[in-house]
Design an enzyme around this catalytic site. Sequence first.
Site, PDB file in Angstrom:
ATOM      1  N   GLY A 102       0.824  -1.212   0.000  1.00 42.73           N
ATOM      2  CA  GLY A 102       0.000   0.000   0.000  1.00 42.73           C
ATOM      3  C   GLY A 102       0.856   1.259   0.000  1.00 42.73           C
ATOM      4  O   GLY A 102       0.497   2.263  -0.638  1.00 42.73           O
ATOM      5  N   ASP A 328       0.360  -0.238  13.067  1.00 37.44           N
ATOM      6  CA  ASP A 328       0.698  -1.564  12.527  1.00 37.44           C
ATOM      7  C   ASP A 328       0.924  -2.607  13.621  1.00 37.44           C
ATOM      8  O   ASP A 328       1.164  -3.775  13.320  1.00 37.44           O
ATOM      9  CB  ASP A 328       1.959  -1.468  11.655  1.00 37.44           C
ATOM     10  CG  ASP A 328       1.699  -0.666  10.387  1.00 37.44           C
ATOM     11  OD1 ASP A 328       0.544  -0.645   9.918  1.00 37.44           O
ATOM     12  OD2 ASP A 328       2.645  -0.040   9.870  1.00 37.44           O
TER      13      ASP A 328
HETATM   14  C1  S3P Z   1       2.811   3.900   6.318  1.00 37.23           C
HETATM   15  C2  S3P Z   1       1.716   4.454   6.915  1.00 37.23           C
HETATM   16  C3  S3P Z   1       0.663   3.670   7.588  1.00 37.23           C
HETATM   17  C4  S3P Z   1       1.134   2.249   7.911  1.00 37.23           C
HETATM   18  C5  S3P Z   1       1.853   1.616   6.761  1.00 37.23           C
HETATM   19  C6  S3P Z   1       3.067   2.445   6.355  1.00 37.23           C
HETATM   20  C7  S3P Z   1       3.786   4.777   5.646  1.00 37.23           C
HETATM   21  O1  S3P Z   1      -0.459   3.573   6.727  1.00 37.23           O
HETATM   22  O2  S3P Z   1       0.033   1.452   8.281  1.00 37.23           O
HETATM   23  O3  S3P Z   1       2.276   0.307   7.112  1.00 37.23           O
HETATM   24  O4  S3P Z   1       4.901   4.312   5.342  1.00 37.23           O
HETATM   25  O5  S3P Z   1       3.457   5.954   5.425  1.00 37.23           O
HETATM   26  P1  S3P Z   1      -1.618   4.718   6.719  1.00 37.23           P
HETATM   27  O6  S3P Z   1      -1.013   5.955   6.235  1.00 37.23           O
HETATM   28  O7  S3P Z   1      -2.650   4.189   5.774  1.00 37.23           O
HETATM   29  O8  S3P Z   1      -2.119   4.782   8.125  1.00 37.23           O
END
Ligand code: S3P
Length: 447
Positions: A102, A328
């Site tokens: 993601g 996380d």
């Molecule tokens: C991350 C932000 C978080 C986290 C992901 C990594 C990042 O997600 O859960 O594992 O590197 O910016 P969200 O921004 O959707 O909360």
Amino acid sequence: MTNSSSVQPLTVSFFRSVLKGKISVPGDKSISHRALMFSALAIGESHITGLLEGEDVMQTAQAMQAMGANPKRIAPGEWRVIGQGIGQLKEPQDVLNMGNSGTSARLLSGILSSHGFFSVMTGDGSLRKRPMARVTTPLSETGAKFLTREGGRLPMAIVGTAKAHPVGYRLPVASAQVKSAILLAGLNADGITWVEEPVATRDHTENMLRHFGVDVRIEDLVDGGKKISLKGPVTLKARNIRVPGDPSSATFMLVAAAMISGSEICIEGVGLNPLRTGAFEVLKWMGADLCIENEHVEGGEPIGDLVIKGSNLKGVDVPADCAPSMIDEYPILSVAAAYADGVTRFRGLEELRVKESDRFTSIVDMLRGNGVQVDIDGDDLIITGTRGNIPGGGVVATHMDHRLAMSASILGLVAQKGIKVDDIRFIRTSFPNYFPLMNQLGAKFDV
Ligand code: S3P
């Protein structure tokens, strides 16, 4: 790659020994993605050490490669990237596959929106279920066009613009990925890009952009949030980056050692950015014997060694405003809560529903399927601790979610009848040497 290999189940038996020893965990995933992306946008050659070489970060490396930057591995964890300069990436000739990641998908969407070319992005079965509208809605203000599947899901076509308008946006959900996507689009937009966040989220983008010479302004808002702004277009100057150990990865070992009486472990060189270490505070509230040694600052990020000993854990009430600093870590903390004495309430977990799996439901199923009482009140999880007597005996469904798989493996070590994990393949997205390191500490995982 993750998609093509076959399912890898694991049986874990109750662990009758202790965990001991000193280890280092691999580089921070969030910082590793940013190191590759920002180096690709800089002028000159950047040098990265301690890069996490998990599949997620390798998806980012491949995407930057497909757009003309040339990330080169020169030794384990050591990479050189020839930057192309802001706005100078090349149109990728094929679909960009972000796998399970993601962070790759969301941050790259920001970069792609302010490049004047066409691209298509997809991901694996987990990523294709995750919402992209949270980035495409604000990024559309740049003038870029996004075409997604129904519900704002990948695959997604992006028509970027070389003449991006700067975005001004107040985040409706606390998300460092959305904040970062907007700031990255702003690097090549003409004027001031700003983001307001109601609760502070991890600030690695801000820290690293400053490290690359960008004037990033951060103001405290009266409601307790932050406003982050930068004036584009900017120039990033190539830099050396040392990636600290990932605090999220370290938490798996910390929880295992905290639960198993007689254990004592040290994890060296872990990133201690206060916007990431909520889980360490919660472990201390639970009664964990955790201390930090050799604390120092490297490349703008605090780092230290974590020493933890087994102790009696008790249930705690964790407020919703802690969530961004430990977002996380809920799967593994829920294992600690199940083992503890007393009731733990984790409040305000709505964002857990849109992670690599619907972690809210996955956690409930993992614990209930192993004899632990879990109650749900809106977005709160209420876990009744077993005082060290988790029955176990269930099969945990991990839904392509690395953190669920690692949490389940630790649950198995402390569950009376052990447990079965349906599939551990996805652990390599974030923590490729997880089992060897656990076994180095004395665990006897049979993988
Ligand atoms: C991350 C932000 C978080 C986290 C992901 C990594 C990042 O997600 O859960 O594992 O590197 O910016 P969200 O921004 O959707 O909360």
